[in-house]
Design an enzyme around this catalytic site. Structure first.
Site, PDB file in Angstrom:
ATOM      1  N   ASP A   1      -2.000   5.411  -5.514  1.00  0.00           N
ATOM      2  CA  ASP A   1      -2.263   4.504  -4.397  1.00  0.00           C
ATOM      3  C   ASP A   1      -2.379   3.068  -4.889  1.00  0.00           C
ATOM      4  O   ASP A   1      -3.351   2.704  -5.546  1.00  0.00           O
ATOM      5  CB  ASP A   1      -3.553   4.938  -3.695  1.00  0.00           C
ATOM      6  CG  ASP A   1      -3.817   4.154  -2.423  1.00  0.00           C
ATOM      7  OD1 ASP A   1      -2.978   3.308  -2.055  1.00  0.00           O
ATOM      8  OD2 ASP A   1      -4.860   4.386  -1.794  1.00  0.00           O
TER       9      ASP A   1
ATOM     10  N   ASP B   1       0.818  -1.206   0.000  1.00  0.00           N
ATOM     11  CA  ASP B   1       0.000   0.000   0.000  1.00  0.00           C
ATOM     12  C   ASP B   1       0.853   1.258   0.000  1.00  0.00           C
ATOM     13  O   ASP B   1       1.446   1.624   1.017  1.00  0.00           O
ATOM     14  CB  ASP B   1      -0.904  -0.025   1.236  1.00  0.00           C
ATOM     15  CG  ASP B   1      -1.922   1.091   1.247  1.00  0.00           C
ATOM     16  OD1 ASP B   1      -2.142   1.706   0.183  1.00  0.00           O
ATOM     17  OD2 ASP B   1      -2.514   1.350   2.310  1.00  0.00           O
TER      18      ASP B   1
END
Length: 417
Positions: free
Chosen positions: A297, A88
């Site tokens: 992201d 992430d």
């Protein structure tokens, strides 16, 4: 998977699309390049710190991707226990579910038990690391307890600790990374599936994996090349860290990172989006564009756009695709979807970042949520900002140069890297 302190007001709310495709990736052999290292990600079928030194061989780790998330496999503790966490770039904390768990979501593999590790140690309230998170609280035992929440309404609570993380080198030897700060989660809730044992934060904040690596591999850089989710299971993709992870070549375009008070997300500036020959500016009602209006992201599957921009992009795609969209399907909701396995006449989408035009083909823009259906991999938010999700990142070599504060894109066939 954007993190926000639990005590702060949520500034960027977004919707999570549940797209049920099955993809599992694994890190395989890696190679040292100019002091850095690279790892291959191999996918297969699925049922559903401060480093000690600069190693002369390259660590490797397994990474899986499942239901839109890439999972990175590490070993934690002594003896090492395998952990799979969501890779992430939108958050910092490295954490996993730990024994004893007061409130844990179901996972297939056993929880990490710190009492069985000889290298586990909790962080005290006086430690420097304890004050690097905004939401820590001192326990009666002087342990640094944390709360870490995400915009998807997921949350982890536990104690900050230090551990040895073990990877496997290209020579087959164990590579130990000592003193890695991570969260030992005892209360974890939210939109996690049973393959996800936590999250590996790769954001720009001080607690992330890349920040804890520092200059151990020569430079503060990393790059990724993600194969599309529907690729053959025998094909791998690659991720590189440190020297040798530069994105180079004639087709490379670069855009500056925008530094903001929140140093976790990798903010860039999106000027607009073209659908075919039709250009749609980011700020439709204004001539000015705010710097850093979107961030990259890897923990969020769809690209998320402000409502007005989203509506115009979707309407233009609808106008340019010569098929009838699916209507009144409760499973698909309001997504723009077509009952087909391939859309031959798909308009090219171009994400116009500051200084970098990134072309998106149907591979990056249309996702099959179920057999015989393709849906546009975008969703909307009421926020003024957006998120550039991992669907759009596939088949691009994307480099994050944290020294020059630049992100570079190179179109490649990641199935052949």
């Amino acid at each position: 998977m954007y993190y926000y302190p639990i005590t702060f007001h949520l500034s960027l709310c977004f919707l999570i699309i549940s797209i049920n495709f099955h993809l599992l990736l694994h890190f395989s052999a890696s190679e040292v390049t100019k002091g850095g290292f690279s790892v291959k990600l191999i996918h297969k079928n699925s049922p559903r710190p401060i480093m000690r030194s600069l190693y002369s061989y390259t660590p490797q780790s397994q990474t899986n991707a499942y239901l839109g998330h890439y999972l990175m496999e590490l070993s934690i503790g002594t003896p090492p226990i395998n952990i799979e966490g969501v890779l992430d770039t939108g958050s910092d904390l490295i954490w996993t579910q730990c024994v004893a768990c007061k409130n844990c979501y179901k996972q297939l593999n056993p929880l990490f038990d710190p009492q069985l590790s000889s290298t586990y140690s909790t962080m005290s309230c006086e430690s420097e690391q304890c004050h690097k998170l905004d939401t820590t609280l001192c326990s009666i035992q002087n342990h640094c307890n944390y709360t870490y929440a995400y915009a998807s309404a997921s949350m982890t609570q536990g104690v900050l600790a230090q551990e040895t993380i073990t990877l496997t080198s290209t020579t087959g030897e164990a590579v130990s990374l000592e003193g890695v700060v991570f969260g030992c989660g005892h209360n974890n809730t939210g939109s996690f599936n049973d393959h996800e044992m936590g999250i590996i934060g790769l954001g720009g904040g001080p607690m992330s994996l890349i920040s804890q690596m520092g200059y151990s591999f020569g430079s503060m850089k990393f790059s990724q090349c993600l194969v599309p989710f529907h690729s053959d299971i025998s094909i791998s993709s690659k991720m590189s860290f440190g020297d040798g992870s530069d994105v180079l070549g004639d087709d490379v375009v670069s855009t500056p990172l925008v530094i903001k008070e929140d140093n976790t997300p990798y903010f860039v500036t999106l000027l607009g989006i073209s659908v075919g020959d039709t250009y749609i500016p980011f700020n439709i009602s204004s001539k000015s564009v705010e710097k850093g209006n979107i961030f990259i992201d890897s923990g969020t599957p769809p690209t998320i756009l402000p409502q007005q921009l989203y509506d115009q992009v979707v309407n233009e795609v609808r106008n340019q695709v010569a098929l009838e969209p699916i209507e009144n399907d409760q499973d698909l909701g309001s997504q723009l979807c077509y009952r087909t396995r391939i859309i031959e006449e798909v308009p090219m989408l171009i994400a116009h970042f500051e200084g970098a035009d990134v072309q998106l083909t149907s591979t990056q823009t249309f996702i099959p949520p179920k057999d015989g259906v393709l849906c546009l991999g975008l969703t909307n938010t009421s926020s003024d900002g957006g998120i550039y999700g991992n669907f759009a990142q596939s088949n691009y070599l994307i480099g994050f140069d944290l020294e020059r504060q630049m992100v570079s894109f190179k179109p490649v066939d990641c199935t052949k890297q």
